[in-house]
Design an enzyme around this catalytic site. Structure first.
Site, PDB file in Angstrom:
ATOM      1  N   VAL A 166      -3.956   3.854   2.488  1.00  0.00           N
ATOM      2  CA  VAL A 166      -2.877   3.325   1.906  1.00  0.00           C
ATOM      3  C   VAL A 166      -2.610   3.966   0.809  1.00  0.00           C
ATOM      4  O   VAL A 166      -3.193   4.042  -0.215  1.00  0.00           O
ATOM      5  CB  VAL A 166      -3.269   1.922   1.998  1.00  0.00           C
ATOM      6  CG1 VAL A 166      -2.259   0.906   1.891  1.00  0.00           C
ATOM      7  CG2 VAL A 166      -3.245   1.440   3.802  1.00  0.00           C
ATOM      8  N   MET A 215       0.271   2.541  -2.596  1.00  0.00           N
ATOM      9  CA  MET A 215       0.625   1.501  -2.914  1.00  0.00           C
ATOM     10  C   MET A 215       2.110   1.456  -4.074  1.00  0.00           C
ATOM     11  O   MET A 215       0.799   2.059  -5.032  1.00  0.00           O
ATOM     12  CB  MET A 215       0.036  -0.492  -3.062  1.00  0.00           C
ATOM     13  CG  MET A 215       0.256  -0.743  -1.868  1.00  0.00           C
ATOM     14  SD  MET A 215      -1.568  -1.712  -1.656  1.00  0.00           S
ATOM     15  CE  MET A 215       0.449  -3.188  -1.352  1.00  0.00           C
ATOM     16  N   SER A 261      -9.394   3.971   2.540  1.00  0.00           N
ATOM     17  CA  SER A 261      -8.845   3.914   1.381  1.00  0.00           C
ATOM     18  C   SER A 261      -7.182   3.482   0.623  1.00  0.00           C
ATOM     19  O   SER A 261      -6.139   3.434   1.742  1.00  0.00           O
ATOM     20  CB  SER A 261      -8.920   5.233   0.690  1.00  0.00           C
ATOM     21  OG  SER A 261      -9.759   5.973   1.449  1.00  0.00           O
ATOM     22  N   CYS A 262      -7.278   2.323  -0.193  1.00  0.00           N
ATOM     23  CA  CYS A 262      -5.790   2.413  -1.299  1.00  0.00           C
ATOM     24  C   CYS A 262      -6.126   2.994  -2.244  1.00  0.00           C
ATOM     25  O   CYS A 262      -6.964   2.384  -3.125  1.00  0.00           O
ATOM     26  CB  CYS A 262      -5.849   0.705  -0.259  1.00  0.00           C
ATOM     27  SG  CYS A 262      -4.670   0.018  -1.277  1.00  0.00           S
ATOM     28  N   VAL A 263      -4.912   3.444  -2.303  1.00  0.00           N
ATOM     29  CA  VAL A 263      -4.238   4.292  -3.555  1.00  0.00           C
ATOM     30  C   VAL A 263      -3.248   3.488  -4.568  1.00  0.00           C
ATOM     31  O   VAL A 263      -2.209   3.273  -3.551  1.00  0.00           O
ATOM     32  CB  VAL A 263      -4.336   5.645  -3.926  1.00  0.00           C
ATOM     33  CG1 VAL A 263      -4.361   6.798  -5.043  1.00  0.00           C
ATOM     34  CG2 VAL A 263      -5.514   6.317  -2.848  1.00  0.00           C
TER      35      VAL A 263
END
Length: 125
Positions: A77, A79, A104-106
């Protein structure tokens, strides 16, 4: 061998890429942003509206590949404002109520067309 997946119900690609690629047991979904398929424009509203549209677009690509959200094993993801993470997470969890995929969120500076969020997926058949 790879097979290209085209999802009629998903928005058209905004660049030279396929909606998804089927590589046997694995299917790789390109990142989806919250484009409204009928207009090609970003869904109007904040992170809640955009997250729901993005997830609907992912659902359309999964359907075209003969899969569901249950087939997703990894998401990445992106953002533009990690301050929206809690709201995003609440909506995202609706699509993965049991045994959610690895993720994973970046946080990044910008996304295509001014989107607030983008998500790509890896799926297993």
């Amino acid at each position: 061998m790879k097979n290209v997946i085209f999802a009629e119900k998903a928005p058209a690609a905004v660049g030279p890429y396929s909606h998804a690629i089927d590589c046997g047991n694995l299917v790789f979904l390109s990142g989806q942003i919250p484009l409204v398929p009928e207009t090609g424009l970003i869904a109007e509203g904040g992170i809640e509206v955009q997250t729901r549209q993005m997830m609907a677009n992912i659902g359309a690509v999964l359907e075209a590949a003969g899969m569901t959200f249950d087939n997703v094993v990894k998401t990445t993801v992106f953002m533009t404002d990690l301050g929206d993470f809690t709201t995003f997470n609440e909506i995202y969890a609706e699509y993965f109520p049991k045994n959610p995929p690895a993720r994973s969120c970046v946080g990044i500076a910008a996304l295509p067309k001014g989107a607030l969020v983008e998500c790509e997926c890896v799926c297993v058949k």
